[in-house]
Scaffold this motif. Sequence first.
Motif, mmCIF file in Angstrom:
data_model
loop_
_atom_site.group_PDB
_atom_site.id
_atom_site.type_symbol
_atom_site.label_atom_id
_atom_site.label_comp_id
_atom_site.label_asym_id
_atom_site.label_seq_id
_atom_site.Cartn_x
_atom_site.Cartn_y
_atom_site.Cartn_z
ATOM 1 N N ARG A 32 0.982 -1.258 0.167
ATOM 2 C CA ARG A 32 -0.205 0.005 -0.076
ATOM 3 C C ARG A 32 0.769 1.201 -0.108
ATOM 4 N NH1 ARG A 32 -5.346 0.403 3.270
ATOM 5 N NH2 ARG A 32 -6.176 -1.693 3.258
ATOM 6 N N GLU A 189 -11.618 10.912 0.587
ATOM 7 C CA GLU A 189 -11.709 9.828 1.646
ATOM 8 C C GLU A 189 -11.349 8.527 0.716
ATOM 9 O OE1 GLU A 189 -12.791 10.184 4.678
ATOM 10 O OE2 GLU A 189 -12.615 7.994 4.896
ATOM 11 N N LEU A 192 -7.362 8.576 1.097
ATOM 12 C CA LEU A 192 -7.063 8.273 2.467
ATOM 13 C C LEU A 192 -7.172 6.731 2.788
ATOM 14 C CD1 LEU A 192 -8.306 11.458 4.456
ATOM 15 C CD2 LEU A 192 -6.037 10.627 4.076
ATOM 16 N N ARG A 193 -8.134 6.221 2.494
ATOM 17 C CA ARG A 193 -8.413 4.648 2.723
ATOM 18 C C ARG A 193 -7.493 3.769 2.309
ATOM 19 N NH1 ARG A 193 -10.454 3.890 7.514
ATOM 20 N NH2 ARG A 193 -11.055 6.026 8.047
ATOM 21 N N ARG A 194 -6.948 4.279 0.890
ATOM 22 C CA ARG A 194 -6.351 3.182 0.040
ATOM 23 C C ARG A 194 -4.729 3.248 0.675
ATOM 24 N NH1 ARG A 194 -5.173 -0.630 -0.870
ATOM 25 N NH2 ARG A 194 -3.865 -1.352 -2.551
ATOM 26 N N CYS A 195 -4.393 4.478 1.347
ATOM 27 C CA CYS A 195 -2.980 4.652 1.886
ATOM 28 C C CYS A 195 -2.677 4.267 3.168
ATOM 29 C CB CYS A 195 -2.481 6.005 1.760
ATOM 30 S SG CYS A 195 -2.731 6.710 0.154
ATOM 31 N N LEU A 196 -1.624 3.933 3.678
ATOM 32 C CA LEU A 196 -1.489 3.566 4.963
ATOM 33 C C LEU A 196 -0.900 4.728 5.580
ATOM 34 C CD1 LEU A 196 -2.033 1.102 6.211
ATOM 35 C CD2 LEU A 196 0.313 0.503 6.138
ATOM 36 N N TYR A 197 -1.518 5.243 6.822
ATOM 37 C CA TYR A 197 -1.185 6.700 7.257
ATOM 38 C C TYR A 197 -0.133 6.584 8.348
ATOM 39 C CZ TYR A 197 -2.308 11.423 9.330
ATOM 40 O OH TYR A 197 -2.175 12.485 9.795
ATOM 41 N N GLU A 199 2.101 9.745 10.785
ATOM 42 C CA GLU A 199 2.246 10.883 11.159
ATOM 43 C C GLU A 199 3.632 10.870 11.762
ATOM 44 O OE1 GLU A 199 -1.034 12.279 13.346
ATOM 45 O OE2 GLU A 199 -0.080 14.239 13.291
ATOM 46 N N ASP B 28 -9.788 -3.958 3.697
ATOM 47 C CA ASP B 28 -9.007 -3.688 4.941
ATOM 48 C C ASP B 28 -8.784 -4.944 6.143
ATOM 49 O OD1 ASP B 28 -10.706 -0.850 4.486
ATOM 50 O OD2 ASP B 28 -8.643 -0.781 4.588
ATOM 51 N N MET B 55 -2.608 1.192 13.099
ATOM 52 C CA MET B 55 -1.935 1.416 11.999
ATOM 53 C C MET B 55 -2.412 1.409 10.661
ATOM 54 S SD MET B 55 2.064 0.259 12.137
ATOM 55 C CE MET B 55 1.896 -1.262 12.615
ATOM 56 N N ALA B 58 -6.949 3.069 11.044
ATOM 57 C CA ALA B 58 -7.336 4.445 11.594
ATOM 58 C C ALA B 58 -6.803 5.634 10.736
ATOM 59 C CB ALA B 58 -6.989 4.633 13.132
ATOM 60 N N ARG B 59 -7.665 6.700 10.371
ATOM 61 C CA ARG B 59 -6.994 7.814 9.622
ATOM 62 C C ARG B 59 -7.103 9.115 10.335
ATOM 63 N NH1 ARG B 59 -5.614 4.006 7.640
ATOM 64 N NH2 ARG B 59 -5.693 3.299 5.344
#
Lengths: 306, 372
Positions: A32, A189, A192-197, A199, B28, B55, B58-59
């Motif tokens: 991803r 959205e 955002l859902r496709r990627c791994l976030y 921070e 997911d 990981m 959660a966004r």
Amino acid sequence: MSYRQFNGTDCDFYVTSKEVAETVNLAIALQRPILVEGEAGCGKTMLASAIAAELGLETPVSVTVKSTQQARDLLYRFDALRRLQEIQDPNNKRARFVYPYITLQPLGKVIHEGKPCVMLIDEIDKADIDFPNDLLEALDRFAFDIDDLPVQESARSLAAKGFGRRVTSPAGLRPIVVITSNREKQLPEPFLRRCLYLELNFPLEPELLAKIVKKNLDASVRQISNKLIDEAIKSFLEIRANSKGLQKPPATSELIDWVKVLHWEGGTPAKVRGGKLQPPYWRILFKTMQDLEAYTQRSQPPAEQD
Amino acid sequence: MTPQPPELVLYGVFRALLARRVPLGVVDYLDAVRALRAGFGSSPGREPLRRLARMLWARTDDERRLIDALFAAIPPPTTEEIAKAESVLSQGGQQPVAETAQPMPPGTASDRTGAGGTSMAATEPQAAIEFRPAAETGGLPLPRLALGAESAPETYVMQPQTVVTARTLAALWRRLRAFTRTGAKTEFDPEATLTERCRQGVLVRPVFRACRRNQARLLILADVSTSMAPWRPFLDTLARSLPLSRLQAVEIHYFANLPRRSLFATAELTEPEPFEKTCRRFSGASLLIIGDGGAARGYLSRRRVHETDDFLAQARQAMAPSAIVWLNPMPRERWAGTTAEMIARGNDAAFVALHRTTLFRVVDILRGARTA
């Protein structure tokens, strides 16, 4: 065949925490894209170089997104103007076809070649709101359509240039995609859902900060005393604690610049320690007039306040 | 391969997140299973699983807090429960499905062997997850409700949502019809021509009639004070749907809390226009007022009630509207004990709560239906 593990500590110019390394490894295992967000100056862009260095890959293929770009511009480019110019010449046979004027751009090349590498898409939030969604198919299946190429020419283009109308990635290890965002705009959205976030927070532990500073200074400045670095970091953390709510609180890159200046101007640990909330050259840490004034007010010694 | 206990825990958390309307998909969950099999989160204990779920799924901060709360609420399994779960799993597909599971595409069941899919649903009643109240986990407190009102079970939605789409609203406005034949006579009238021909014996010239035009006019006054902030997307959609309606004249004007001497043409409260002037322009039209009337914050202010009554009387006098509808975004149960209730009791305009289904009624009343 698979990628090596990313540890966050093995490369010589970047160090990061275990959680970040875990997320990166998870994203690589699940194929991803990684969406990196965080304060400016926290090392988002350098993460891609660090991943490439630790995994033994070449320098990342990097694309900085402009606000006028469309997703198509990252994949391929159709030089329509050139074709129009060349078709004016009646003897030019090449201009009858479209495919000689289509070139693959960085992301398109990465998808077409399918070599294991790191692909960096920098500052994706600068672009139009539809830009990330248009990239979704390319990032999801690593395939895209060249809309400007007519279907009849697809076979000819495949023979001459190696890619047809539908460009797909050869089977095998997929490139690692790292996307950074400055949080200027809300990202859509589905993207955002496709990627791994991921921070990247500002590291608050003095040891980690010291490691980061040393790694970034070793290349340009030799023999900077560890004591100076430690005092500067302590002072910096206090300044940062007092800078809540400012527009641009000082971050890692400001700290590194400050330590360099302190070293060049002959600062000593004692001088830095003695400055309390306003150590020598502290103004370098702030970037806007309002932040400077706000911090000056906050850091006034109590005796001078009424 | 039968699913292992960590997959069960993640499955339970996944279902709970879906129930809380976190936008997750089967992909997911499958990625989580793949990650588990690749070795992520496989160290003993709940903590690595929790980190993996955070990981992957959660966004935003809200979702992270939710995942933490779910994991904290799972009681640690006792050895008997683990043994029971394993015995159920080993029996496989003979267990009847305890509840209708989320419709999973057949691809997922075959991915983890048919037995695994049904036995997961069967063991779900055992892995019951309780939720602690939001206050303990740092969620938002409930707003103050009026005295004596029962608190209905409510879910809180953190994303701004619009009640209806612009297209639905445009279709609703098309219902606001008041066709009359006015204007120049440009349309051919077959019946009148035939009648004329029969009467006179010879056709001199065809008879024309005026075209039907929609005479419906509507004036919308919207409250854009801070208490109406959650419904700003709805107001934006409304403003966008107005050009698509086929009304003769429709305008939306804005005010804050209470319309005073002037109304504003933009939602940022700029471009004022005197109230009298707007009323004169729309005399005889229908009037639609959108405002919470204090119901959003639960306040009761008698002064506000009197001022609103005065405003409605003034509007009636200046505009002589054919119908007045006050659209309140808060549901009717929340009007009790607030300014909105007093206004509704003291005036004979129609007071309607905003909902997808009530908008139909609103348009009917504006058209002239009886409000009783």
